[in-house]
Write a protein that holds these residues in place. Structure first.
Motif, PDB file in Angstrom:
ATOM      1  N   ALA A 298      15.104 -50.626  17.554  1.00 55.14           N
ATOM      2  CA  ALA A 298      14.619 -51.631  17.221  1.00 55.14           C
ATOM      3  C   ALA A 298      15.254 -52.322  15.639  1.00 55.14           C
ATOM      4  CB  ALA A 298      12.958 -51.801  17.174  1.00 55.14           C
ATOM      5  N   LEU A 299      15.925 -50.927  15.217  1.00 53.16           N
ATOM      6  CA  LEU A 299      15.833 -50.636  13.936  1.00 53.16           C
ATOM      7  C   LEU A 299      16.960 -49.748  13.902  1.00 53.16           C
ATOM      8  CD1 LEU A 299      15.179 -52.479  11.141  1.00 53.16           C
ATOM      9  CD2 LEU A 299      14.249 -50.052  10.318  1.00 53.16           C
ATOM     10  N   PRO A 300      18.273 -49.974  13.702  1.00 61.42           N
ATOM     11  CA  PRO A 300      19.624 -49.239  13.589  1.00 61.42           C
ATOM     12  C   PRO A 300      19.478 -48.647  12.766  1.00 61.42           C
ATOM     13  CG  PRO A 300      19.950 -51.601  14.744  1.00 61.42           C
ATOM     14  CD  PRO A 300      18.514 -52.125  14.210  1.00 61.42           C
ATOM     15  N   VAL A 301      19.435 -48.635  11.881  1.00 60.55           N
ATOM     16  CA  VAL A 301      19.541 -48.569  10.173  1.00 60.55           C
ATOM     17  C   VAL A 301      18.602 -47.077   9.930  1.00 60.55           C
ATOM     18  CG1 VAL A 301      17.608 -49.154   8.855  1.00 60.55           C
ATOM     19  CG2 VAL A 301      19.323 -48.713   8.204  1.00 60.55           C
ATOM     20  N   VAL A 302      17.668 -47.087  11.441  1.00 59.55           N
ATOM     21  CA  VAL A 302      16.883 -45.185  11.480  1.00 59.55           C
ATOM     22  C   VAL A 302      18.015 -44.827  11.503  1.00 59.55           C
ATOM     23  CG1 VAL A 302      15.103 -44.715  12.000  1.00 59.55           C
ATOM     24  CG2 VAL A 302      15.084 -47.111  11.069  1.00 59.55           C
ATOM     25  N   LEU A 303      18.687 -44.498  12.572  1.00 57.53           N
ATOM     26  CA  LEU A 303      20.035 -43.549  12.693  1.00 57.53           C
ATOM     27  C   LEU A 303      20.406 -42.950  11.078  1.00 57.53           C
ATOM     28  CD1 LEU A 303      22.182 -45.914  15.077  1.00 57.53           C
ATOM     29  CD2 LEU A 303      20.084 -44.003  15.284  1.00 57.53           C
ATOM     30  N   MET A 304      20.119 -43.481  10.296  1.00 55.04           N
ATOM     31  CA  MET A 304      20.523 -42.264   8.689  1.00 55.04           C
ATOM     32  C   MET A 304      19.670 -41.709   8.561  1.00 55.04           C
ATOM     33  SD  MET A 304      21.449 -45.791   6.539  1.00 55.04           S
ATOM     34  CE  MET A 304      21.261 -44.231   4.728  1.00 55.04           C
ATOM     35  N   LEU A 305      18.284 -41.769   9.073  1.00 52.42           N
ATOM     36  CA  LEU A 305      16.931 -40.043   9.206  1.00 52.42           C
ATOM     37  C   LEU A 305      17.340 -39.430  10.567  1.00 52.42           C
ATOM     38  CD1 LEU A 305      14.531 -39.573   7.721  1.00 52.42           C
ATOM     39  CD2 LEU A 305      13.552 -40.410   9.406  1.00 52.42           C
ATOM     40  N   THR A 306      17.589 -39.876  11.816  1.00 51.07           N
ATOM     41  CA  THR A 306      18.126 -39.732  12.550  1.00 51.07           C
ATOM     42  C   THR A 306      19.306 -38.605  12.541  1.00 51.07           C
ATOM     43  OG1 THR A 306      17.431 -40.862  13.906  1.00 51.07           O
ATOM     44  CG2 THR A 306      18.629 -39.320  15.655  1.00 51.07           C
ATOM     45  N   ALA A 307      20.357 -38.259  11.348  1.00 53.22           N
ATOM     46  CA  ALA A 307      21.557 -38.413  11.554  1.00 53.22           C
ATOM     47  C   ALA A 307      21.469 -37.161  10.715  1.00 53.22           C
ATOM     48  CB  ALA A 307      22.384 -38.797  11.195  1.00 53.22           C
ATOM     49  N   ALA A 308      20.358 -36.907   9.663  1.00 53.95           N
ATOM     50  CA  ALA A 308      20.032 -36.357   8.767  1.00 53.95           C
ATOM     51  C   ALA A 308      18.851 -35.259   9.499  1.00 53.95           C
ATOM     52  CB  ALA A 308      19.685 -36.830   7.387  1.00 53.95           C
ATOM     53  N   CYS A 309      18.572 -35.853  10.163  1.00 56.93           N
ATOM     54  CA  CYS A 309      17.416 -35.031  10.474  1.00 56.93           C
ATOM     55  C   CYS A 309      18.363 -34.006  11.591  1.00 56.93           C
ATOM     56  CB  CYS A 309      16.207 -35.895  11.513  1.00 56.93           C
ATOM     57  SG  CYS A 309      14.378 -36.201  10.607  1.00 56.93           S
ATOM     58  N   ALA A 310      19.552 -34.270  12.272  1.00 51.28           N
ATOM     59  CA  ALA A 310      20.126 -33.086  13.576  1.00 51.28           C
ATOM     60  C   ALA A 310      20.571 -32.538  12.395  1.00 51.28           C
ATOM     61  CB  ALA A 310      21.014 -34.002  13.998  1.00 51.28           C
TER      62      ALA A 310
END
Length: 334
Positions: A298-310
């Motif tokens: 729903a909010l693609p900008v959150v992918l930044m957090l996904t990448a940081a966590c990975a």
């Protein structure tokens, strides 16, 4: 010592088989729970539970509660199936399986509450054993140290042992004396650990700041939440009032705020070389990455957090990071 000569610690064997057997029984229990979910006894029990504090103030209906239990049961069955497979891979000394199982046990424990919580708790405790010192050594290919052999008996005819100043050479200049400790070979903090801590501090601070700003904005002006509620008829159709939505938003904001603070503290403890903090931070980052990946729909900008966590997980499980936390050299291929 080669991998073929390593003996699996009993902690790992017990933890893996408890995970396999407990997960299998949990799947069977889920089938029984789902089959009886719409029975009169279950409905009566759920109705009595919802009418008792502290759940009586949530305004949750019986049908919605049963639907939620159904979803949790399906999640528990899926997680238990995966956990059984990972448990078998753990017996084969698969390091990635151990990490994946440690991440998976969080939703398994939560969703397993719908079946009573005993089996999911048993699996969760067994996974903790996989991070004991003997288990970590086995997964990292380190053979247990042999106990020191006792000194040979001394012949009384040879007289007393030599002492300093008589029968021994004086210590040479610069030589190590009793009680001295050489410089630690891994005293320098590895770059992957530093990078993981920086990512944790940066994005946890961002999440905490977002939660605080959003909470303050809603407290000062509730029109945004009212407009969102009015524009989404699904909320009203589900029986949720504006107060319910406001309470739910406040609860989730509080949970994410506390989570961000805990992550900040874990970053500090990881930087200060606490092994348990590193493991906890790995699990926290993995779960946060999975949740943010779902939210990114729903909010693609959150992918930044996904990448940081990975990236945080990858940096903390690298051989250099593991060696620094466990006082072992990095194994290099010739």
């Amino acid at each position: 010592m080669s991998d073929g000569k390593l003996v699996r610690p009993p902690q790992v064997t017990m933890a893996a088989w408890v995970t396999i057997v407990g997960s299998a029984f949990l799947v069977l229990t889920v089938f029984d729970t789902v089959a009886n979910l719409r029975s009169l006894d279950t409905r009566t029990s759920v109705e009595e539970t919802l009418g008792s504090p502290p759940l009586d103030g949530l305004g949750l209906g019986v049908e919605r509660a049963l639907s939620l239990m159904h979803v949790m049961a399906v999640v528990a069955a899926a997680c238990a199936t995966a956990a059984a497979i990972l448990g078998w891979q753990v017996l084969r000394r698969n390091t990635l399986a151990r990490v994946a199982l440690s991440v998976l046990v969080v939703p398994l424990f939560v969703a397993g509450i719908v079946t009573g919580g005993f089996l999911s708790s048993m699996v969760a405790v067994s996974v903790v054993l996989l991070w004991s010192r003997p288990a970590r050594d086995w997964f990292n290919g380190i053979a247990p140290a042999a106990p020191p052999s006792p000194p040979p008996p001394r012949d009384p005819a040879l007289g007393p042992p030599p002492f300093s100043g008589f029968g021994t050479l004086p210590p040479q200049e610069g030589a190590l004396v009793a009680g001295s400790v050489p410089d630690h070979p891994y005293a320098v903090r590895p770059r992957p650990v530093v990078q993981a801590c920086i990512l944790t501090w940066a994005f946890s601070s961002m999440v905490l700041g977002t939660v605080l700003v959003s909470g303050l904005a809603l407290a000062l002006d509730s029109s945004v939440l009212q407009e969102a509620y009015a524009s989404d008829p699904v909320l009203a159709d589900a029986g949720l009032s504006l107060d319910d939505v406001r309470l739910t938003a406040a609860v989730f904001a509080g949970l994410f705020g506390v989570w961000a603070i805990v992550a900040l503290v874990l970053g500090v403890l990881t930087y200060r070389r606490h092994e348990w903090a590193r493991i906890t931070l790995i699990v926290s980052a993995a779960v946060a990455g999975a949740l943010s990946l779902v939210a990114a729909i729903a909010l693609p900008v959150v992918l930044m957090l996904t990448a940081a966590c990975a990236l945080t997980v990858v940096q903390l499980v690298r051989p250099a990071s593991t060696a620094w936390f466990t006082d072992r050299p990095v194994e290099r291929n010739p």
